[in-house]
Design an enzyme around this catalytic site. Sequence first.
Site, PDB file in Angstrom:
ATOM      1  N   GLU A 182       0.830  -1.202   0.069  1.00  0.00           N
ATOM      2  CA  GLU A 182       0.054   0.075   0.029  1.00  0.00           C
ATOM      3  C   GLU A 182       0.844   1.346   0.004  1.00  0.00           C
ATOM      4  O   GLU A 182       0.535   2.307  -0.784  1.00  0.00           O
ATOM      5  CB  GLU A 182      -0.958   0.127   1.324  1.00  0.00           C
ATOM      6  CG  GLU A 182      -1.902  -1.095   1.265  1.00  0.00           C
ATOM      7  CD  GLU A 182      -2.883  -1.226   0.189  1.00  0.00           C
ATOM      8  OE1 GLU A 182      -2.965  -0.021  -0.728  1.00  0.00           O
ATOM      9  OE2 GLU A 182      -3.782  -2.138   0.101  1.00  0.00           O
TER      10      GLU A 182
ATOM     11  N   GLU B  54     -12.725   0.504  -9.553  1.00  0.00           N
ATOM     12  CA  GLU B  54     -12.417  -0.238 -10.678  1.00  0.00           C
ATOM     13  C   GLU B  54     -13.574  -0.141 -11.926  1.00  0.00           C
ATOM     14  O   GLU B  54     -13.162  -0.257 -12.982  1.00  0.00           O
ATOM     15  CB  GLU B  54     -12.396  -1.679 -10.445  1.00  0.00           C
ATOM     16  CG  GLU B  54     -11.178  -2.126  -9.329  1.00  0.00           C
ATOM     17  CD  GLU B  54     -11.250  -1.756  -7.874  1.00  0.00           C
ATOM     18  OE1 GLU B  54     -12.423  -1.281  -7.570  1.00  0.00           O
ATOM     19  OE2 GLU B  54     -10.359  -1.527  -7.272  1.00  0.00           O
TER      20      GLU B  54
ATOM     21  N   ARG C 194       0.337   3.794  -3.388  1.00  0.00           N
ATOM     22  CA  ARG C 194      -0.214   5.250  -2.751  1.00  0.00           C
ATOM     23  C   ARG C 194       0.624   5.992  -2.469  1.00  0.00           C
ATOM     24  O   ARG C 194       0.567   7.090  -3.145  1.00  0.00           O
ATOM     25  CB  ARG C 194      -1.078   4.807  -1.546  1.00  0.00           C
ATOM     26  CG  ARG C 194      -2.364   3.656  -1.796  1.00  0.00           C
ATOM     27  CD  ARG C 194      -3.228   3.905  -0.575  1.00  0.00           C
ATOM     28  NE  ARG C 194      -4.082   2.266  -0.723  1.00  0.00           N
ATOM     29  CZ  ARG C 194      -5.288   2.270   0.096  1.00  0.00           C
ATOM     30  NH1 ARG C 194      -5.737   3.166   0.556  1.00  0.00           N
ATOM     31  NH2 ARG C 194      -5.791   1.074  -0.060  1.00  0.00           N
TER      32      ARG C 194
ATOM     33  N   ASP D 288      -5.203  -9.222  -8.505  1.00  0.00           N
ATOM     34  CA  ASP D 288      -5.551  -8.367  -9.586  1.00  0.00           C
ATOM     35  C   ASP D 288      -4.283  -7.415  -9.935  1.00  0.00           C
ATOM     36  O   ASP D 288      -4.327  -7.715 -11.152  1.00  0.00           O
ATOM     37  CB  ASP D 288      -6.821  -7.014  -8.850  1.00  0.00           C
ATOM     38  CG  ASP D 288      -6.409  -6.458  -7.276  1.00  0.00           C
ATOM     39  OD1 ASP D 288      -5.168  -7.050  -6.958  1.00  0.00           O
ATOM     40  OD2 ASP D 288      -7.019  -5.852  -6.840  1.00  0.00           O
TER      41      ASP D 288
HETATM   42  C1  DMJ Z   1      -6.485   0.601  -4.618  1.00  0.00           C
HETATM   43  O1  DMJ Z   1      -5.818   0.826  -3.999  1.00  0.00           O
HETATM   44  C2  DMJ Z   1      -5.702   0.025  -5.880  1.00  0.00           C
HETATM   45  O2  DMJ Z   1      -6.647   0.217  -7.002  1.00  0.00           O
HETATM   46  C3  DMJ Z   1      -5.508  -1.528  -5.753  1.00  0.00           C
HETATM   47  O3  DMJ Z   1      -4.826  -2.043  -7.133  1.00  0.00           O
HETATM   48  C4  DMJ Z   1      -6.582  -2.191  -5.467  1.00  0.00           C
HETATM   49  N1  DMJ Z   1      -7.457  -1.719  -4.426  1.00  0.00           N
HETATM   50  C5  DMJ Z   1      -7.637  -0.100  -4.244  1.00  0.00           C
HETATM   51  C6  DMJ Z   1      -8.896   0.155  -4.901  1.00  0.00           C
HETATM   52  O4  DMJ Z   1     -10.166  -0.403  -4.754  1.00  0.00           O
END
Ligand code: DMJ
Length: 730
Positions: free
Chosen positions: A352, A634, A356, A483
């Site tokens: 994260e 998404e 981020r 994902d």
């Molecule tokens: C975000 O932090 C990013 O898009 C990550 O890849 C998946 N989770 C969250 C959004 O849902």
Amino acid sequence: MQAGMFPNVMQFRWLFLDSTEKAVAGQPFRTVLLARDSRGRQARPAACDALRVGVDLSGKAHLSGASLPLAWRLGQLEFHIENELAEVIDAEVRIESPDPEADVLLHTSQIRFMSGPSHSFAIELQLADSGSPMTGSSLPLRRELSLTVTTKDQFGNLTPLNRSVGGQLMLRSSAQRNAMEMRPSTGLLSMRGTGEAQVFLTALRPGHVEIWVEQVGGISSAQPPLKNATTRSLFFVDTDHTGVYSSPSSYLAAFRSKASPSDMQWQAKADEVREAFLHAWKGYERYAWGKDELQPVSRLGRNTFGGLGLTILDSLTTLWLMGFDEAFEKGLRFVKDDLDFDNADSDVSVFELTIRALGGLLGAHTLSGKEIFLERAQELGGRLLPAFQSPSRMPWPTVNLARGTSKTSTQPVILSEAGSLQVEFRSLTARTGDARFRRAADKAFQAVQSVGIPGILPVFLSPPGMAKVQAVASKFAFGALADSYYEYLLKQWLQRPSEKNFKELFLEVMDALPGIVRPSPSASETEQMGRVVHYKLIEMTADGSLDWKMDHLSCFAPGLIALGLMELPQHDLVEKGRNATWWRLAEGLTASCFELWASSATGLAPEFSKVNSKAPHKFIEASSNGRHSFLRPETAESLFYLYRLTGDEKYRRWGSKLFQAILNHAKVPHGFSSVRDVKAIPTSPMDEMQTFVMAETFKYLFLLFSPAAAFDMNHLFLNTEGHPLKRNEL
Ligand code: DMJ
């Protein structure tokens, strides 16, 4: 040294024992004192034993390997002086007799410490005409750059190149002929006695160039380490698309001036999204400034990521794209003056923080060109690196930024966490020239690959502490836990298209994807009669049976497929009928993701939904533990890519429905809140505003309603948190 009234000892001599008689920084310098009797012979042990010796050294010099009092051996006293710096030091030696009547002998010498052998190279770039240093790797075309190569010893003293290397040093580049000019044209580096040399470069074509120092003549075994130690990646840009707008508002004005008639009709909607974003920003600014997240109902801030002001870092790129000058400036000042990694004294997710915080800083640097963002990104990157020190090279799950340590863990590695932090670290290396970042991320990626399973991987791998990486029996999925691993296969290729392995891995995954899509996308077009089939992305358990459930998180997939359709070479797309299958999947999965939103009472999508195992595989009742919404991005992300791919206005209409549901059911007086149950009206707010709402959800909606020039896909791509990074950067 003069003789004095010392019983039985008449003379002292102070000798340098090293044959070179040169003191070198970092190496012990040997000295010896010889005591002689009145007849010039070596003094007898008994005569010396009672003598007291004191040594005083100036600067950083110290005695090495010995401490006072020094022991005489026969009539001889040996001691070593060491100094880290190339400088002149004073060495003062006092010799006292036990006889209080006797003289004190005092001797002072000056010792000149020279630099040690050359140990490291530094390459610095400046704009030749203004002298401004260029610390990033994005460099302007057609401007002369002065490049200074310096060689330093292990303590950072400038020092001439180690003589054992010999020969001439030349600057080399991977640029094609006519793409770069050098002065002198041979690239000859004439090293001055100080350990510095200079050449001048002017790039004539945009793109990535590597430069390095090469030795011509001399000992050729020095060559590979020399090249490795000096290679630097430079990225030359025609500065009319990134880093040239002086402010967010000039960026906004520039892309709005390129609006098509249809873009103009959507501008009001884009402005509504802008206002919604500002509403969230103001709530955060007022009640949670400097904290990681806003709790918009209780009007408090909370630190869920160590206390880095994560909402600010994650919002910078949206602030820029939306043209908010004042707020962006305030964010920049926070990054410059208040962002303090030393305060982040808790264990926080490495993944994260990378997507981020690091992604946010790099993205802000991409758009604004302001070096402060890169400087802080580099600092953060350095503090994340300890997480990669594991036997497998996959990152430990958390890091403590303040302490620079990672706790070990015996938990399995999450595929997305080890396999999708690469684009940020690779970009950091491209911009700073510091290869450690890319190396760490590449090793983590290779470790994931070493499980040797083609296509879709299980979501868990063995813990980081196991040197040999193995798959853990777990589900195969495209949503939670997996994902962005799949996303970064394509995006690492966009970052460096010559690394074809990423593209091949992505194609393999895409060829395997129909295994977890229902109905099967392999049916021919005629069978489907041009209808958009609402495909569902479900999951497969470790034993091969299907789990009829679809995560909202997997709704990034159709956008990724659309990006693949826009970017991959035609020859890859025509093979195995990929073109047609991918179009069907991109459109059909997006339709299902929109349906996830539109079919709930609030119009918000649940976290996940069950899927009927019988054709046509409709969504059924969201499970009670999956009915909440974090306002995830998404679907909006996929609508943005699908609109770019097809130009079909339907995707903008769907986007405006998503946006309206957010306004109607998630807006609270001081921000936007996750909601507990998307089926219940009125909604019950969860009193949290996830940072990705500002980083992604509002950004994708804004870009969907904005002209294509708002986001230049020819030169940029978005990391998994929606932060712009550069294509062809490595
Ligand atoms: C975000 O932090 C990013 O898009 C990550 O890849 C998946 N989770 C969250 C959004 O849902």
